[in-house]
Design a protein around this motif. Structure first.
Motif, PDB file in Angstrom:
ATOM      1  N   ILE A  88       0.864  -1.181   0.000  1.00  0.00           N
ATOM      2  CA  ILE A  88       0.000   0.000   0.000  1.00  0.00           C
ATOM      3  C   ILE A  88       0.898   1.227   0.000  1.00  0.00           C
ATOM      4  O   ILE A  88       1.718   1.408   0.905  1.00  0.00           O
ATOM      5  CB  ILE A  88      -0.933   0.010   1.225  1.00  0.00           C
ATOM      6  CG1 ILE A  88      -1.816  -1.236   1.231  1.00  0.00           C
ATOM      7  CG2 ILE A  88      -1.782   1.264   1.236  1.00  0.00           C
ATOM      8  CD1 ILE A  88      -2.677  -1.364   2.466  1.00  0.00           C
ATOM      9  N   LEU A  98      -2.327   0.464  -4.655  1.00  0.00           N
ATOM     10  CA  LEU A  98      -2.140  -0.893  -4.152  1.00  0.00           C
ATOM     11  C   LEU A  98      -1.301  -1.640  -5.187  1.00  0.00           C
ATOM     12  O   LEU A  98      -1.740  -1.853  -6.320  1.00  0.00           O
ATOM     13  CB  LEU A  98      -3.475  -1.594  -3.949  1.00  0.00           C
ATOM     14  CG  LEU A  98      -3.407  -3.054  -3.491  1.00  0.00           C
ATOM     15  CD1 LEU A  98      -2.782  -3.143  -2.101  1.00  0.00           C
ATOM     16  CD2 LEU A  98      -4.788  -3.697  -3.485  1.00  0.00           C
ATOM     17  N   GLU A 117       3.748   0.333   2.747  1.00  0.00           N
ATOM     18  CA  GLU A 117       3.477  -0.717   3.719  1.00  0.00           C
ATOM     19  C   GLU A 117       3.297  -2.027   2.958  1.00  0.00           C
ATOM     20  O   GLU A 117       2.313  -2.207   2.230  1.00  0.00           O
ATOM     21  CB  GLU A 117       2.215  -0.401   4.528  1.00  0.00           C
ATOM     22  CG  GLU A 117       1.978  -1.378   5.655  1.00  0.00           C
ATOM     23  CD  GLU A 117       0.841  -0.921   6.565  1.00  0.00           C
ATOM     24  OE1 GLU A 117       0.611  -1.588   7.591  1.00  0.00           O
ATOM     25  OE2 GLU A 117       0.191   0.091   6.243  1.00  0.00           O
ATOM     26  N   ILE A 119       2.728  -6.073   2.705  1.00  0.00           N
ATOM     27  CA  ILE A 119       1.940  -7.051   3.453  1.00  0.00           C
ATOM     28  C   ILE A 119       2.186  -8.426   2.852  1.00  0.00           C
ATOM     29  O   ILE A 119       1.996  -8.633   1.639  1.00  0.00           O
ATOM     30  CB  ILE A 119       0.434  -6.703   3.382  1.00  0.00           C
ATOM     31  CG1 ILE A 119       0.204  -5.265   3.836  1.00  0.00           C
ATOM     32  CG2 ILE A 119      -0.388  -7.688   4.201  1.00  0.00           C
ATOM     33  CD1 ILE A 119      -1.158  -4.738   3.471  1.00  0.00           C
ATOM     34  N   VAL A 127      -8.345  -9.493   5.230  1.00  0.00           N
ATOM     35  CA  VAL A 127      -7.785  -8.147   5.145  1.00  0.00           C
ATOM     36  C   VAL A 127      -8.120  -7.416   6.440  1.00  0.00           C
ATOM     37  O   VAL A 127      -9.299  -7.267   6.799  1.00  0.00           O
ATOM     38  CB  VAL A 127      -8.356  -7.382   3.936  1.00  0.00           C
ATOM     39  CG1 VAL A 127      -7.770  -5.970   3.867  1.00  0.00           C
ATOM     40  CG2 VAL A 127      -8.057  -8.134   2.647  1.00  0.00           C
ATOM     41  N   TYR A 131      -6.155  -1.943   6.968  1.00  0.00           N
ATOM     42  CA  TYR A 131      -5.837  -1.947   5.543  1.00  0.00           C
ATOM     43  C   TYR A 131      -7.078  -1.637   4.709  1.00  0.00           C
ATOM     44  O   TYR A 131      -7.018  -0.895   3.728  1.00  0.00           O
ATOM     45  CB  TYR A 131      -5.270  -3.305   5.114  1.00  0.00           C
ATOM     46  CG  TYR A 131      -3.992  -3.692   5.799  1.00  0.00           C
ATOM     47  CD1 TYR A 131      -3.015  -2.754   6.085  1.00  0.00           C
ATOM     48  CD2 TYR A 131      -3.749  -5.013   6.169  1.00  0.00           C
ATOM     49  CE1 TYR A 131      -1.836  -3.119   6.721  1.00  0.00           C
ATOM     50  CE2 TYR A 131      -2.576  -5.390   6.801  1.00  0.00           C
ATOM     51  CZ  TYR A 131      -1.623  -4.431   7.073  1.00  0.00           C
ATOM     52  OH  TYR A 131      -0.457  -4.787   7.697  1.00  0.00           O
ATOM     53  N   LYS A 134      -7.974   1.863   4.130  1.00  0.00           N
ATOM     54  CA  LYS A 134      -7.104   2.601   3.220  1.00  0.00           C
ATOM     55  C   LYS A 134      -7.340   2.274   1.746  1.00  0.00           C
ATOM     56  O   LYS A 134      -6.822   2.965   0.874  1.00  0.00           O
ATOM     57  CB  LYS A 134      -5.628   2.295   3.543  1.00  0.00           C
ATOM     58  CG  LYS A 134      -5.166   2.706   4.924  1.00  0.00           C
ATOM     59  CD  LYS A 134      -3.704   2.338   5.126  1.00  0.00           C
ATOM     60  CE  LYS A 134      -3.208   2.737   6.510  1.00  0.00           C
ATOM     61  NZ  LYS A 134      -1.789   2.379   6.707  1.00  0.00           N
TER      62      LYS A 134
END
Length: 388
Positions: A88, A98, A117, A119, A127, A131, A134
């Motif tokens: 992200i 994304l 960020e 993941i 999820v 997250y 966002k």
């Protein structure tokens, strides 16, 4: 950028940077301002680009990272994800991109604060809310499976075709990186099922069409999802089979006289099989029995004949009662002359009410006016004696 004579001149604005190259090779990154250089061989070139919340081609950023690392590290944020990772990217604290798995992206961080960020989704199926807040699910369809389960629904989570769990009402999102995620929503409310008219032969070979209405409800979503792909469609066909069986074993008269029995038989047939589909059947009712035109016309004639016969019977019963009443009245009058005389006066009174004018002609003899008065006097005296 312009060239005049032996001079090279370029202007870079505050929200821009310039890639200066000599003979096609990167030399330096130009800061805002005006750059003038002596270039007798016209070897210099400059490419001016926007750098505020902007993206740069990852191939170019990676090349500069290898050849001019300080420049790349100071100006670019390079994002690379593995097969099980997503990233992200936020600009000045606002999530913007994304990055899907197996992807390289690069962003200018000269004038923009870029936060990344990453993941690892291999061991993280759901999820997290932080997250999800966002991300825009509509722009993440290939990476996130998103669904909102309403209060009247049940959600079924399918991972690679396998049923994993039942989801309660609410918002749900799952990473579908390296896996196929599908969220099946099942409506738990009673649903009307309209079975349209179908041609069926009765036991006495009369072709009729029957329409029904049934109310169905899914009671076991897990069983329903595994038993059939279309629960309403399967129940529809079961009702068709049931009504065909009920009609084919009866004559037309039996069908018209036993609609409630047919409803019960169809419901029993469908309910037993619906339980295997994770559903139940509530009320079932035959709405219409549509007959062929010639049969309908014949039945109308039979009904009309029955009504005419019934009307004739009622009329004869009334005539018989009236005749019996007249007979009783005549017997009373025969036994009581005074009653007959009163009946005559009653008839005379009704007759006089309809007469607008009466002319009396006085003359000599037995039929004169004097005789009329004597008769009226005698009639009054007889009436007094009768009352006394």
């Amino acid at each position: 950028m312009r060239k005049y004579g032996f001079w090279f001149d370029v202007v870079v604005r505050d929200d821009e940077r310039g890639f200066l190259s000599r003979d096609g090779r990167f030399t330096r990154l130009l800061a805002p301002g005006r750059f003038i250089a002596f270039d007798p061989g016209w070897q210099l070139a400059a490419e001016v680009v926007k750098v505020v919340r902007a993206e740069i081609a990852p191939e170019r950023a990676l090349l500069l990272h290898r050849t001019h690392r300080p420049v790349a590290e100071q100006n670019f944020e390079i994002v690379q994800t593995s097969p099980t990772e997503v990233a992200i990217v936020s600009f000045d604290g606002e999530p913007k991109h994304l990055v899907p798995p197996n992807t390289s992206r690069a962003y200018w961080k000269t004038l923009t604060s870029v936060d990344v960020e990453q993941i690892d989704t291999e061991n993280e199926l759901r999820v997290a809310k932080r997250y999800l807040d966002k991300l825009d699910p509509a722009r993440s369809a290939g990476v996130i499976a998103f669904a909102v389960v309403e209060a009247h629904e049940a959600g079924l989570l399918m991972i690679d075709g396998e049923l994993k769990e039942r989801l309660p009402p609410g918002r749900h999102a799952f990473w579908q990186v390296g896996r196929t995620v599908r969220i099946v929503k099942v409506d738990l409310r009673p649903q009307p099922l309209e079975v349209t008219a179908q041609e069926i032969l009765t036991k006495d070979r009369v072709g009729i069409r029957v329409t029904l209405t049934a109310f169905t409800k899914v009671t076991d979503p897990e069983k329903a999802a595994l038993a059939t792909a279309d629960v309403p469609g399967t129940l529809y066909r079961l009702v068709q089979f049931a009504i065909r069986e009920a009609v084919a074993t009866r004559t037309l008269d039996e069908i018209l006289a036993a609609r409630d029995t047919i409803d019960q038989e169809v419901r029993a047939f469908v309910s037993e099989r619906a339980r295997a589909l994770g559903a139940e059947v509530g009320e079932i009712g035959v709405k219409d029995v549509i007959l062929p035109g010639d049969v309908r016309e014949l039945l109308n004639k039979v009904v009309e004949a029955e009504r005419i016969a019934k009307a004739n019977l009622i009329r004869r019963q009334e005539e018989t009662a009236a005749t019996r009443s007249l007979l009783n009245t005549s017997k009373l009058m025969e036994d009581n002359p005074l009653l007959l005389r009163l009946k005559e006066l009653e008839a005379l009174e009704k007759l006089v009410e309809k007469v607008g004018r009466i002319d009396l002609h006085a003359g000599s003899g037995a039929g004169g006016f004097e005789a009329l008065l004597q008769n009226l006097y005698k009639l009054g005296r007889d009436k007094d004696e009768a009352s006394g």
